[in-house]
Design an enzyme around this catalytic site. Structure first.
Site, PDB file in Angstrom:
ATOM      1  N   LYS B  76       0.856  -1.184   0.000  1.00 37.43           N
ATOM      2  CA  LYS B  76       0.000   0.000   0.000  1.00 37.43           C
ATOM      3  C   LYS B  76       0.896   1.239   0.000  1.00 37.43           C
ATOM      4  O   LYS B  76       1.930   1.266   0.690  1.00 37.43           O
ATOM      5  CB  LYS B  76      -0.872  -0.030   1.255  1.00 37.43           C
ATOM      6  CG  LYS B  76      -1.877   1.099   1.362  1.00 37.43           C
ATOM      7  CD  LYS B  76      -2.712   0.927   2.639  1.00 37.43           C
ATOM      8  CE  LYS B  76      -3.755   2.008   2.806  1.00 37.43           C
ATOM      9  NZ  LYS B  76      -4.545   1.837   4.039  1.00 37.43           N
ATOM     10  N   SER B 151      -9.496   1.898   3.306  1.00 38.79           N
ATOM     11  CA  SER B 151      -8.646   2.609   2.390  1.00 38.79           C
ATOM     12  C   SER B 151      -7.650   1.737   1.620  1.00 38.79           C
ATOM     13  O   SER B 151      -7.124   2.189   0.608  1.00 38.79           O
ATOM     14  CB  SER B 151      -7.865   3.686   3.155  1.00 38.79           C
ATOM     15  OG  SER B 151      -6.964   3.091   4.058  1.00 38.79           O
ATOM     16  N   SER B 175      -9.493  -0.440   7.500  1.00 36.66           N
ATOM     17  CA  SER B 175      -8.948  -0.255   6.148  1.00 36.66           C
ATOM     18  C   SER B 175      -8.274  -1.462   5.530  1.00 36.66           C
ATOM     19  O   SER B 175      -7.966  -1.448   4.341  1.00 36.66           O
ATOM     20  CB  SER B 175      -7.956   0.917   6.143  1.00 36.66           C
ATOM     21  OG  SER B 175      -8.645   2.140   6.110  1.00 36.66           O
TER      22      SER B 175
END
Lengths: 94, 483
Positions: B76, B151, B175
Protein backbone atom coordinates in the site's frame (compact mmCIF):
# COMPACT_ATOMS: atom_id res chain seq x y z
CA UNK A 1 -22.34 20.68 24.60
CA UNK A 2 -22.56 24.24 23.27
CA UNK A 3 -24.99 24.68 20.41
CA UNK A 4 -23.50 25.17 16.95
CA UNK A 5 -19.97 25.69 18.20
CA UNK A 6 -18.23 25.14 14.90
CA UNK A 7 -16.70 28.39 13.62
CA UNK A 8 -15.21 27.16 10.35
CA UNK A 9 -13.08 30.26 9.71
CA UNK A 10 -11.46 30.05 13.13
CA UNK A 11 -10.85 26.31 12.88
CA UNK A 12 -9.40 26.67 9.37
CA UNK A 13 -6.96 29.30 10.64
CA UNK A 14 -5.90 27.03 13.49
CA UNK A 15 -5.43 24.17 11.02
CA UNK A 16 -3.45 26.37 8.59
CA UNK A 17 -5.96 25.64 5.86
CA UNK A 18 -7.26 28.19 3.41
CA UNK A 19 -10.79 27.31 2.28
CA UNK A 20 -12.75 28.63 -0.67
CA UNK A 21 -16.18 30.20 0.02
CA UNK A 22 -17.71 27.12 -1.57
CA UNK A 23 -15.83 24.77 0.75
CA UNK A 24 -16.79 26.83 3.79
CA UNK A 25 -20.49 26.45 3.01
CA UNK A 26 -20.37 22.78 2.02
CA UNK A 27 -18.05 21.62 4.83
CA UNK A 28 -19.85 23.82 7.37
CA UNK A 29 -23.15 22.04 6.67
CA UNK A 30 -21.49 18.64 6.86
CA UNK A 31 -19.84 19.45 10.19
CA UNK A 32 -23.18 20.42 11.66
CA UNK A 33 -24.52 16.93 10.93
CA UNK A 34 -21.31 15.14 11.95
CA UNK A 35 -21.19 16.95 15.30
CA UNK A 36 -24.86 16.24 15.87
CA UNK A 37 -24.02 12.56 15.40
CA UNK A 38 -21.00 12.80 17.73
CA UNK A 39 -23.16 14.47 20.38
CA UNK A 40 -24.79 11.09 21.06
CA UNK A 41 -21.71 10.40 23.25
CA UNK A 42 -23.32 12.79 25.74
CA UNK A 43 -25.87 10.10 26.56
CA UNK A 44 -23.12 8.19 28.38
CA UNK A 45 -22.17 9.07 31.93
CA UNK A 46 -18.37 8.97 31.89
CA UNK A 47 -17.60 10.90 35.06
CA UNK A 48 -16.00 7.92 36.78
CA UNK A 49 -14.31 6.53 33.62
CA UNK A 50 -10.56 6.86 33.04
CA UNK A 51 -9.61 8.05 29.54
CA UNK A 52 -7.69 5.65 27.27
CA UNK A 53 -4.68 7.27 25.68
CA UNK A 54 -3.08 4.01 24.71
CA UNK A 55 -4.51 0.50 24.40
CA UNK A 56 -1.37 -1.26 25.63
CA UNK A 57 0.08 -0.80 29.11
CA UNK A 58 3.34 0.67 27.77
CA UNK A 59 5.20 3.11 29.99
CA UNK A 60 8.49 4.96 29.74
CA UNK A 61 9.94 3.26 26.69
CA UNK A 62 13.65 4.08 26.85
CA UNK A 63 16.55 3.33 24.55
CA UNK A 64 20.30 3.58 25.00
CA UNK A 65 21.56 7.13 24.54
CA UNK A 66 23.89 6.39 21.63
CA UNK A 67 25.35 8.95 19.26
CA UNK A 68 24.12 8.05 15.79
CA UNK A 69 23.73 9.97 12.56
CA UNK A 70 20.28 8.87 11.46
CA UNK A 71 19.36 11.36 8.80
CA UNK A 72 22.31 12.44 6.65
CA UNK A 73 21.80 15.92 5.15
CA UNK A 74 22.98 14.75 1.75
CA UNK A 75 20.03 12.36 1.48
CA UNK A 76 17.34 14.33 3.25
CA UNK A 77 17.90 17.95 2.29
CA UNK A 78 17.30 17.33 -1.45
CA UNK A 79 13.76 16.22 -0.56
CA UNK A 80 12.88 19.82 0.29
CA UNK A 81 10.99 21.87 -2.29
CA UNK A 82 13.65 24.58 -1.86
CA UNK A 83 17.03 24.52 -0.19
CA UNK A 84 20.09 26.73 -0.17
CA UNK A 85 23.59 26.32 1.29
CA UNK A 86 22.61 23.32 3.36
CA UNK A 87 19.46 24.92 4.76
CA UNK A 88 15.75 24.80 4.06
CA UNK A 89 14.61 27.89 2.21
CA UNK A 90 11.29 29.55 3.11
CA UNK A 91 9.69 32.93 2.29
CA UNK A 92 10.96 35.93 4.20
CA UNK A 93 9.78 35.91 7.82
CA UNK A 94 10.95 39.29 9.10
CA UNK B 1 -5.44 -19.37 -15.14
CA UNK B 2 -2.44 -18.06 -13.26
CA UNK B 3 -3.39 -17.68 -9.60
CA UNK B 4 -1.02 -19.33 -7.13
CA UNK B 5 -1.33 -18.55 -3.44
CA UNK B 6 1.79 -17.56 -1.56
CA UNK B 7 2.09 -21.05 -0.10
CA UNK B 8 1.72 -22.64 -3.56
CA UNK B 9 4.19 -20.23 -5.18
CA UNK B 10 6.75 -21.04 -2.50
CA UNK B 11 6.52 -24.76 -3.25
CA UNK B 12 6.53 -24.25 -7.00
CA UNK B 13 9.61 -22.02 -6.80
CA UNK B 14 11.35 -24.59 -4.64
CA UNK B 15 10.38 -27.38 -7.04
CA UNK B 16 11.74 -25.22 -9.90
CA UNK B 17 8.41 -25.30 -11.77
CA UNK B 18 9.30 -21.71 -12.62
CA UNK B 19 11.95 -19.21 -11.61
CA UNK B 20 11.41 -16.11 -9.50
CA UNK B 21 11.95 -13.98 -12.62
CA UNK B 22 9.33 -16.01 -14.52
CA UNK B 23 6.90 -15.65 -11.61
CA UNK B 24 7.51 -11.90 -11.55
CA UNK B 25 6.98 -11.66 -15.31
CA UNK B 26 3.73 -13.61 -15.03
CA UNK B 27 2.48 -11.20 -12.35
CA UNK B 28 3.44 -8.13 -14.42
CA UNK B 29 1.72 -9.75 -17.42
CA UNK B 30 -1.51 -9.91 -15.41
CA UNK B 31 -1.04 -6.32 -14.32
CA UNK B 32 -0.45 -5.24 -17.93
CA UNK B 33 -3.56 -7.15 -19.02
CA UNK B 34 -6.01 -6.10 -16.31
CA UNK B 35 -4.82 -3.08 -14.37
CA UNK B 36 -5.99 -0.55 -16.93
CA UNK B 37 -9.49 -1.60 -15.82
CA UNK B 38 -8.92 -2.41 -12.14
CA UNK B 39 -6.41 0.41 -11.48
CA UNK B 40 -5.13 -1.20 -8.29
CA UNK B 41 -1.63 0.26 -8.59
CA UNK B 42 -0.38 3.82 -8.47
CA UNK B 43 3.12 2.90 -9.58
CA UNK B 44 5.15 -0.19 -10.30
CA UNK B 45 8.74 -0.77 -9.21
CA UNK B 46 9.76 -2.95 -12.16
CA UNK B 47 13.51 -2.31 -11.98
CA UNK B 48 13.79 -2.90 -8.24
CA UNK B 49 11.59 -6.00 -8.49
CA UNK B 50 13.60 -7.50 -11.36
CA UNK B 51 16.86 -7.17 -9.42
CA UNK B 52 15.23 -8.75 -6.35
CA UNK B 53 13.83 -11.63 -8.44
CA UNK B 54 17.25 -12.24 -10.06
CA UNK B 55 18.87 -12.26 -6.63
CA UNK B 56 16.21 -14.69 -5.43
CA UNK B 57 16.92 -17.03 -8.35
CA UNK B 58 20.61 -17.01 -7.53
CA UNK B 59 19.82 -17.94 -3.94
CA UNK B 60 17.40 -20.67 -5.02
CA UNK B 61 20.00 -22.22 -7.33
CA UNK B 62 22.56 -22.01 -4.52
CA UNK B 63 20.15 -24.05 -2.41
CA UNK B 64 19.39 -21.21 -0.03
CA UNK B 65 15.96 -20.62 1.42
CA UNK B 66 14.09 -17.75 3.06
CA UNK B 67 10.44 -17.42 4.10
CA UNK B 68 9.38 -15.29 1.10
CA UNK B 69 12.17 -16.02 -1.35
CA UNK B 70 11.10 -14.87 -4.82
CA UNK B 71 7.51 -14.01 -3.85
CA UNK B 72 6.04 -10.89 -5.58
CA UNK B 73 4.39 -8.66 -3.00
CA UNK B 74 2.57 -5.32 -3.37
CA UNK B 75 2.70 -2.51 -0.80
CA UNK B 76 0.00 0.00 0.00
CA UNK B 77 1.41 3.38 -0.99
CA UNK B 78 1.82 4.67 2.55
CA UNK B 79 4.57 2.20 3.40
CA UNK B 80 8.01 3.69 2.77
CA UNK B 81 10.34 1.82 0.46
CA UNK B 82 13.75 3.25 -0.25
CA UNK B 83 14.10 4.66 -3.74
CA UNK B 84 10.39 4.32 -4.52
CA UNK B 85 7.72 6.95 -4.44
CA UNK B 86 5.52 6.92 -1.35
CA UNK B 87 2.60 9.20 -2.13
CA UNK B 88 -0.26 8.23 0.23
CA UNK B 89 -2.30 8.88 -2.93
CA UNK B 90 -2.00 12.58 -2.10
CA UNK B 91 -0.95 15.52 -4.23
CA UNK B 92 1.11 16.79 -1.30
CA UNK B 93 3.39 13.71 -1.44
CA UNK B 94 3.05 13.02 -5.16
CA UNK B 95 6.78 13.40 -5.85
CA UNK B 96 8.08 12.10 -2.52
CA UNK B 97 10.70 9.37 -2.90
CA UNK B 98 11.40 7.66 0.40
CA UNK B 99 15.03 7.79 1.53
CA UNK B 100 14.57 4.79 3.82
CA UNK B 101 12.77 1.48 4.21
CA UNK B 102 9.91 0.94 6.63
CA UNK B 103 10.69 -1.83 9.11
CA UNK B 104 8.15 -4.11 7.42
CA UNK B 105 9.86 -3.48 4.06
CA UNK B 106 13.23 -4.29 5.55
CA UNK B 107 11.78 -7.49 6.97
CA UNK B 108 10.19 -8.43 3.62
CA UNK B 109 13.50 -7.81 1.83
CA UNK B 110 15.43 -9.85 4.39
CA UNK B 111 12.90 -12.65 3.83
CA UNK B 112 13.64 -12.60 0.09
CA UNK B 113 10.43 -10.95 -1.15
CA UNK B 114 10.16 -9.22 -4.54
CA UNK B 115 8.48 -5.83 -4.13
CA UNK B 116 6.53 -5.17 -7.30
CA UNK B 117 4.73 -1.89 -6.75
CA UNK B 118 2.66 0.47 -4.67
CA UNK B 119 -1.10 0.14 -4.49
CA UNK B 120 -3.81 2.78 -4.55
CA UNK B 121 -5.62 3.97 -1.45
CA UNK B 122 -7.83 6.73 -0.13
CA UNK B 123 -5.67 9.81 0.41
CA UNK B 124 -3.75 9.39 3.69
CA UNK B 125 -5.88 6.27 4.33
CA UNK B 126 -8.94 8.43 4.94
CA UNK B 127 -11.88 6.78 3.27
CA UNK B 128 -13.80 3.56 2.76
CA UNK B 129 -14.05 3.41 -1.04
CA UNK B 130 -10.75 4.50 -2.66
CA UNK B 131 -12.68 7.37 -4.22
CA UNK B 132 -10.49 9.78 -2.25
CA UNK B 133 -7.29 8.91 -4.13
CA UNK B 134 -5.60 11.89 -5.77
CA UNK B 135 -4.70 9.68 -8.76
CA UNK B 136 -7.76 7.63 -9.72
CA UNK B 137 -10.33 5.36 -8.10
CA UNK B 138 -9.67 1.60 -7.96
CA UNK B 139 -12.40 -0.66 -9.31
CA UNK B 140 -13.72 -3.77 -7.59
CA UNK B 141 -12.57 -6.78 -9.67
CA UNK B 142 -15.92 -8.52 -8.98
CA UNK B 143 -17.91 -5.65 -10.48
CA UNK B 144 -15.99 -2.78 -12.02
CA UNK B 145 -18.88 -0.37 -11.38
CA UNK B 146 -18.40 -0.82 -7.64
CA UNK B 147 -15.78 0.35 -5.14
CA UNK B 148 -13.15 -2.07 -3.79
CA UNK B 149 -13.56 -0.63 -0.29
CA UNK B 150 -10.92 1.37 1.49
CA UNK B 151 -8.65 2.61 2.39
CA UNK B 152 -6.47 -0.37 1.32
CA UNK B 153 -8.68 -0.83 -1.76
CA UNK B 154 -5.72 -1.05 -4.15
CA UNK B 155 -4.14 -3.90 -2.19
CA UNK B 156 -7.51 -5.66 -1.91
CA UNK B 157 -8.21 -5.37 -5.64
CA UNK B 158 -4.64 -6.39 -6.59
CA UNK B 159 -4.93 -9.60 -4.55
CA UNK B 160 -8.45 -10.39 -5.81
CA UNK B 161 -7.46 -9.76 -9.44
CA UNK B 162 -4.33 -11.91 -9.04
CA UNK B 163 -2.16 -8.91 -9.82
CA UNK B 164 0.21 -9.92 -7.00
CA UNK B 165 0.78 -12.97 -4.84
CA UNK B 166 0.04 -11.08 -1.62
CA UNK B 167 -0.05 -7.50 -0.37
CA UNK B 168 0.33 -5.39 2.72
CA UNK B 169 -2.31 -2.91 3.78
CA UNK B 170 -2.89 -0.79 6.85
CA UNK B 171 -5.91 -0.63 9.11
CA UNK B 172 -6.87 2.39 11.24
CA UNK B 173 -10.66 1.90 11.36
CA UNK B 174 -11.16 -1.12 9.10
CA UNK B 175 -8.95 -0.25 6.15
CA UNK B 176 -7.62 -3.80 5.71
CA UNK B 177 -10.74 -5.74 6.67
CA UNK B 178 -13.45 -3.80 4.82
CA UNK B 179 -11.69 -3.91 1.40
CA UNK B 180 -10.76 -7.56 2.07
CA UNK B 181 -14.48 -8.21 2.60
CA UNK B 182 -15.52 -6.24 -0.49
CA UNK B 183 -12.88 -7.98 -2.65
CA UNK B 184 -13.40 -11.53 -1.31
CA UNK B 185 -9.92 -12.04 0.15
CA UNK B 186 -8.32 -12.59 3.56
CA UNK B 187 -7.17 -9.53 5.53
CA UNK B 188 -5.74 -9.39 9.04
CA UNK B 189 -5.37 -6.35 11.26
CA UNK B 190 -2.90 -7.43 13.94
CA UNK B 191 -3.01 -6.33 17.58
CA UNK B 192 -1.95 -2.71 18.00
CA UNK B 193 1.81 -2.88 18.61
CA UNK B 194 2.30 -6.30 16.99
CA UNK B 195 3.78 -4.94 13.74
CA UNK B 196 6.17 -1.98 13.64
CA UNK B 197 4.75 1.30 12.34
CA UNK B 198 8.21 2.70 11.55
CA UNK B 199 8.02 3.90 7.95
CA UNK B 200 4.23 3.77 7.84
CA UNK B 201 3.03 7.29 7.05
CA UNK B 202 1.03 8.24 10.14
CA UNK B 203 -2.72 8.84 10.05
CA UNK B 204 -3.94 8.14 13.61
CA UNK B 205 -1.02 6.81 15.60
CA UNK B 206 -2.92 5.09 18.41
CA UNK B 207 -4.90 3.05 15.84
CA UNK B 208 -2.72 2.42 12.75
CA UNK B 209 -1.51 -1.14 12.12
CA UNK B 210 0.06 -2.80 9.07
CA UNK B 211 -1.22 -6.25 8.13
CA UNK B 212 -1.39 -8.90 5.40
CA UNK B 213 -3.97 -9.03 2.59
CA UNK B 214 -3.84 -12.45 0.99
CA UNK B 215 -5.61 -15.19 -0.95
CA UNK B 216 -5.85 -17.48 2.08
CA UNK B 217 -5.41 -17.56 5.84
CA UNK B 218 -2.41 -19.82 5.32
CA UNK B 219 -0.75 -17.00 3.34
CA UNK B 220 -1.62 -14.43 6.01
CA UNK B 221 0.19 -16.61 8.58
CA UNK B 222 3.28 -16.81 6.34
CA UNK B 223 3.39 -13.01 6.04
CA UNK B 224 2.75 -12.48 9.76
CA UNK B 225 5.72 -14.73 10.55
CA UNK B 226 7.87 -12.21 8.70
CA UNK B 227 6.41 -8.82 9.66
CA UNK B 228 5.40 -9.32 13.31
CA UNK B 229 7.73 -8.53 16.18
CA UNK B 230 9.26 -5.86 18.35
CA UNK B 231 11.09 -2.95 16.72
CA UNK B 232 13.14 -0.41 18.69
CA UNK B 233 12.38 2.16 15.95
CA UNK B 234 8.69 2.19 16.99
CA UNK B 235 8.26 2.99 20.67
CA UNK B 236 4.68 1.69 20.58
CA UNK B 237 5.78 -1.66 19.21
CA UNK B 238 5.19 -4.37 21.80
CA UNK B 239 8.00 -6.50 23.16
CA UNK B 240 5.88 -9.64 23.23
CA UNK B 241 7.03 -13.08 21.94
CA UNK B 242 5.80 -13.90 18.43
CA UNK B 243 4.57 -17.47 17.92
CA UNK B 244 5.01 -19.48 14.70
CA UNK B 245 1.69 -18.61 13.08
CA UNK B 246 1.94 -21.38 10.48
CA UNK B 247 2.33 -23.93 13.26
CA UNK B 248 -0.95 -22.70 14.78
CA UNK B 249 -2.98 -23.43 11.63
CA UNK B 250 -3.47 -27.22 11.83
CA UNK B 251 -4.40 -27.29 15.51
CA UNK B 252 -7.83 -28.58 16.50
CA UNK B 253 -10.47 -25.94 17.07
CA UNK B 254 -12.73 -28.30 19.02
CA UNK B 255 -13.74 -26.85 22.36
CA UNK B 256 -13.03 -23.23 21.41
CA UNK B 257 -15.81 -20.79 22.13
CA UNK B 258 -17.03 -18.13 19.72
CA UNK B 259 -18.95 -15.15 20.99
CA UNK B 260 -21.77 -13.79 18.85
CA UNK B 261 -22.31 -10.11 19.74
CA UNK B 262 -26.01 -9.35 19.44
CA UNK B 263 -25.29 -5.67 18.70
CA UNK B 264 -23.75 -6.68 15.33
CA UNK B 265 -26.95 -8.32 14.09
CA UNK B 266 -29.36 -5.44 14.35
CA UNK B 267 -31.50 -3.70 11.79
CA UNK B 268 -29.60 -2.08 8.98
CA UNK B 269 -27.68 -5.21 8.07
CA UNK B 270 -28.33 -6.53 4.57
CA UNK B 271 -30.31 -9.82 4.77
CA UNK B 272 -27.90 -11.51 2.36
CA UNK B 273 -24.95 -10.54 4.58
CA UNK B 274 -26.76 -11.80 7.67
CA UNK B 275 -27.59 -15.11 5.98
CA UNK B 276 -23.99 -15.67 4.81
CA UNK B 277 -22.61 -14.85 8.26
CA UNK B 278 -25.15 -17.11 10.00
CA UNK B 279 -24.22 -19.95 7.60
CA UNK B 280 -20.56 -19.39 8.44
CA UNK B 281 -21.39 -19.52 12.15
CA UNK B 282 -23.11 -22.89 11.54
CA UNK B 283 -20.02 -24.17 9.72
CA UNK B 284 -17.86 -23.09 12.66
CA UNK B 285 -20.26 -24.88 15.03
CA UNK B 286 -20.06 -28.04 12.96
CA UNK B 287 -16.27 -27.85 13.34
CA UNK B 288 -16.76 -28.17 17.11
CA UNK B 289 -16.65 -24.50 18.12
CA UNK B 290 -19.20 -23.71 20.78
CA UNK B 291 -21.47 -20.70 20.25
CA UNK B 292 -22.11 -18.29 23.13
CA UNK B 293 -23.96 -15.00 23.10
CA UNK B 294 -21.94 -11.98 24.16
CA UNK B 295 -22.77 -8.32 24.43
CA UNK B 296 -20.72 -5.32 23.32
CA UNK B 297 -23.16 -2.70 24.60
CA UNK B 298 -21.20 0.38 23.50
CA UNK B 299 -20.96 -0.67 19.83
CA UNK B 300 -23.35 2.10 18.75
CA UNK B 301 -20.89 4.72 20.05
CA UNK B 302 -17.86 3.35 18.21
CA UNK B 303 -18.15 5.42 15.01
CA UNK B 304 -18.60 8.71 16.88
CA UNK B 305 -15.73 7.92 19.26
CA UNK B 306 -13.47 6.91 16.41
CA UNK B 307 -14.06 10.02 14.34
CA UNK B 308 -13.30 12.28 17.30
CA UNK B 309 -10.08 10.49 18.26
CA UNK B 310 -8.76 9.51 14.82
CA UNK B 311 -9.38 12.99 13.39
CA UNK B 312 -7.70 14.58 16.40
CA UNK B 313 -4.62 12.43 15.89
CA UNK B 314 -4.71 13.05 12.12
CA UNK B 315 -4.86 16.81 12.57
CA UNK B 316 -1.65 16.76 14.60
CA UNK B 317 0.10 14.16 12.44
CA UNK B 318 -0.67 16.01 9.22
CA UNK B 319 0.55 19.34 10.57
CA UNK B 320 4.00 18.21 9.34
CA UNK B 321 2.95 18.87 5.73
CA UNK B 322 3.95 22.50 5.61
CA UNK B 323 5.87 22.69 2.33
CA UNK B 324 9.24 23.15 4.05
CA UNK B 325 11.13 19.88 4.42
CA UNK B 326 9.59 17.55 1.83
CA UNK B 327 6.58 17.14 -0.39
CA UNK B 328 4.71 19.72 -2.39
CA UNK B 329 4.99 23.50 -1.91
CA UNK B 330 2.55 25.95 -3.46
CA UNK B 331 4.13 28.38 -5.89
CA UNK B 332 1.57 31.00 -4.89
CA UNK B 333 3.46 31.69 -1.66
CA UNK B 334 3.75 35.23 -0.33
CA UNK B 335 4.49 35.27 3.39
CA UNK B 336 5.50 32.18 5.34
CA UNK B 337 1.92 31.85 6.59
CA UNK B 338 0.60 32.07 3.02
CA UNK B 339 3.03 29.35 2.03
CA UNK B 340 1.65 27.05 4.73
CA UNK B 341 -2.00 27.67 3.95
CA UNK B 342 -1.66 27.67 0.15
CA UNK B 343 0.43 24.50 0.23
CA UNK B 344 -2.11 22.72 2.39
CA UNK B 345 -5.11 24.07 0.47
CA UNK B 346 -3.69 22.91 -2.87
CA UNK B 347 -2.01 19.76 -1.54
CA UNK B 348 -4.81 18.06 0.42
CA UNK B 349 -8.07 16.63 -0.92
CA UNK B 350 -11.45 17.39 0.59
CA UNK B 351 -11.80 14.38 2.91
CA UNK B 352 -8.36 15.05 4.38
CA UNK B 353 -9.29 18.68 4.97
CA UNK B 354 -12.57 17.61 6.53
CA UNK B 355 -10.77 15.37 9.02
CA UNK B 356 -8.02 17.90 9.79
CA UNK B 357 -10.71 20.51 10.52
CA UNK B 358 -12.76 18.16 12.69
CA UNK B 359 -9.63 17.06 14.56
CA UNK B 360 -8.44 20.63 15.05
CA UNK B 361 -11.87 21.56 16.39
CA UNK B 362 -12.13 18.72 18.94
CA UNK B 363 -8.66 19.57 20.25
CA UNK B 364 -9.24 23.32 20.36
CA UNK B 365 -9.47 25.32 23.54
CA UNK B 366 -12.96 25.14 25.04
CA UNK B 367 -13.95 21.94 23.23
CA UNK B 368 -11.18 19.53 24.24
CA UNK B 369 -13.03 18.15 27.30
CA UNK B 370 -16.41 17.95 25.62
CA UNK B 371 -15.14 16.04 22.58
CA UNK B 372 -11.60 14.67 22.80
CA UNK B 373 -11.53 13.72 26.47
CA UNK B 374 -15.09 12.38 26.20
CA UNK B 375 -13.99 10.24 23.24
CA UNK B 376 -11.04 8.85 25.20
CA UNK B 377 -13.37 7.89 28.03
CA UNK B 378 -15.85 6.16 25.74
CA UNK B 379 -12.87 4.36 24.22
CA UNK B 380 -12.27 2.89 27.68
CA UNK B 381 -15.89 1.68 27.84
CA UNK B 382 -15.59 0.03 24.42
CA UNK B 383 -12.35 -1.66 25.44
CA UNK B 384 -13.98 -2.90 28.66
CA UNK B 385 -16.84 -4.40 26.62
CA UNK B 386 -14.30 -6.63 24.87
CA UNK B 387 -12.51 -7.54 28.13
CA UNK B 388 -15.88 -8.69 29.51
CA UNK B 389 -16.82 -10.60 26.34
CA UNK B 390 -13.51 -12.46 26.20
CA UNK B 391 -14.19 -13.91 29.65
CA UNK B 392 -16.78 -16.05 27.87
CA UNK B 393 -15.14 -16.81 24.52
CA UNK B 394 -11.87 -17.11 22.56
CA UNK B 395 -13.02 -15.35 19.40
CA UNK B 396 -15.86 -13.02 18.46
CA UNK B 397 -17.63 -13.67 15.17
CA UNK B 398 -19.48 -10.92 13.30
CA UNK B 399 -20.01 -9.40 9.86
CA UNK B 400 -17.33 -7.09 8.40
CA UNK B 401 -19.70 -4.64 6.70
CA UNK B 402 -23.45 -4.12 6.83
CA UNK B 403 -23.67 -4.63 3.03
CA UNK B 404 -21.46 -5.78 0.11
CA UNK B 405 -19.47 -3.36 -2.08
CA UNK B 406 -21.41 -0.23 -3.04
CA UNK B 407 -21.41 1.71 -6.31
CA UNK B 408 -19.18 4.68 -7.09
CA UNK B 409 -20.58 8.04 -5.91
CA UNK B 410 -23.20 6.28 -3.76
CA UNK B 411 -21.89 7.71 -0.48
CA UNK B 412 -19.45 10.35 -1.68
CA UNK B 413 -21.66 13.35 -0.98
CA UNK B 414 -22.62 12.20 2.50
CA UNK B 415 -19.53 11.72 4.67
CA UNK B 416 -21.56 10.47 7.62
CA UNK B 417 -23.02 7.60 5.56
CA UNK B 418 -19.50 6.75 4.40
CA UNK B 419 -18.27 6.72 8.01
CA UNK B 420 -21.14 4.45 9.06
CA UNK B 421 -20.08 1.80 6.52
CA UNK B 422 -17.21 1.08 8.96
CA UNK B 423 -19.52 0.46 11.90
CA UNK B 424 -18.46 -3.19 12.40
CA UNK B 425 -14.71 -2.73 11.96
CA UNK B 426 -13.97 0.34 14.08
CA UNK B 427 -14.40 -1.20 17.54
CA UNK B 428 -11.41 -3.52 17.07
CA UNK B 429 -9.18 -0.48 16.44
CA UNK B 430 -10.56 1.34 19.47
CA UNK B 431 -9.83 -1.71 21.64
CA UNK B 432 -6.50 -2.48 19.91
CA UNK B 433 -7.45 -6.14 19.38
CA UNK B 434 -6.58 -8.25 16.32
CA UNK B 435 -9.36 -8.85 13.78
CA UNK B 436 -9.55 -10.67 10.47
CA UNK B 437 -11.81 -10.71 7.44
CA UNK B 438 -12.32 -13.93 5.50
CA UNK B 439 -14.71 -14.58 2.61
CA UNK B 440 -17.95 -16.36 3.60
CA UNK B 441 -20.03 -16.29 0.45
CA UNK B 442 -21.29 -14.33 -2.51
CA UNK B 443 -24.45 -12.26 -2.77
CA UNK B 444 -27.02 -12.98 -5.48
CA UNK B 445 -25.40 -10.22 -7.51
CA UNK B 446 -22.09 -12.09 -7.20
CA UNK B 447 -20.45 -9.77 -4.70
CA UNK B 448 -18.22 -11.15 -1.92
CA UNK B 449 -19.37 -11.11 1.71
CA UNK B 450 -16.86 -11.00 4.55
CA UNK B 451 -16.86 -12.72 7.92
CA UNK B 452 -15.06 -11.04 10.79
CA UNK B 453 -13.14 -12.89 13.49
CA UNK B 454 -11.94 -10.77 16.40
CA UNK B 455 -9.46 -12.03 19.01
CA UNK B 456 -7.83 -11.22 22.31
CA UNK B 457 -4.80 -8.93 22.42
CA UNK B 458 -1.79 -10.66 20.78
CA UNK B 459 -3.85 -13.77 19.99
CA UNK B 460 -3.65 -13.60 16.20
CA UNK B 461 -2.74 -17.31 16.32
CA UNK B 462 -6.27 -18.34 17.35
CA UNK B 463 -7.84 -16.17 14.62
CA UNK B 464 -5.53 -17.71 12.00
CA UNK B 465 -6.19 -21.21 13.38
CA UNK B 466 -9.99 -20.80 13.22
CA UNK B 467 -9.85 -19.02 9.86
CA UNK B 468 -7.62 -21.68 8.33
CA UNK B 469 -9.80 -24.51 9.60
CA UNK B 470 -12.85 -22.71 8.16
CA UNK B 471 -11.09 -22.49 4.80
CA UNK B 472 -10.29 -26.22 4.97
CA UNK B 473 -14.01 -27.04 5.05
CA UNK B 474 -15.38 -24.26 2.80
CA UNK B 475 -14.48 -22.98 -0.67
CA UNK B 476 -15.47 -19.29 -0.50
CA UNK B 477 -11.82 -18.19 -0.59
CA UNK B 478 -11.19 -20.23 -3.76
CA UNK B 479 -13.62 -18.20 -5.87
CA UNK B 480 -12.15 -15.63 -8.24
CA UNK B 481 -13.67 -12.72 -10.12
CA UNK B 482 -13.98 -13.06 -13.90
CA UNK B 483 -12.09 -10.23 -15.51
Amino acid sequence: MPANPFDIEKVATLARLKLTEDEKIRLGGQFERILEYIDQLDRLDTQAVEPTTHVLPLQNVFREDELKKNFPDAEYLPLAPRQDKGHYEVPQII
Amino acid sequence: MFQPTLAQARHQLKDKKYSAVELLQAVYKRIDAFDSRVQAYVHLTRDIALKQAEAADQKISAGEDAPLLGIPIALKDLICMQGARTTCASHILEQFVSPYDATVVKRLKDAGAVLIGKTNMDEFAMGSSNENSWFHPTHNPWDLTRVPGGSSGGSGAAVAANECIAALGSDTGGSIRQPAGFCGITGLKPTYGRVSRFGLVAFASSFDQIGPMTKSVEDAALLMNVIAGHDPMDTTSADVPVPDYSAALPQSVKGLKMGIPKEYFTSGIDPEVERAVQNAIQSLESMGIEKVEVSLPHTEYAVATYYVLACAEASTNLSRYDGVRYGFRSEKSGTLMDMYTNTREEGFGEEVKRRILLGTFVLSSGYYDAYYLKGQKVRTLIKQDFDEAYKKCNVIVAPISPAPAFKFNEKLDDPLQMYLSDIFTISANLAGIPAMSIPCGLSEAGLPIGLQLMGKHFDEATLLNVGHQFQQTTDHHLKHPKL
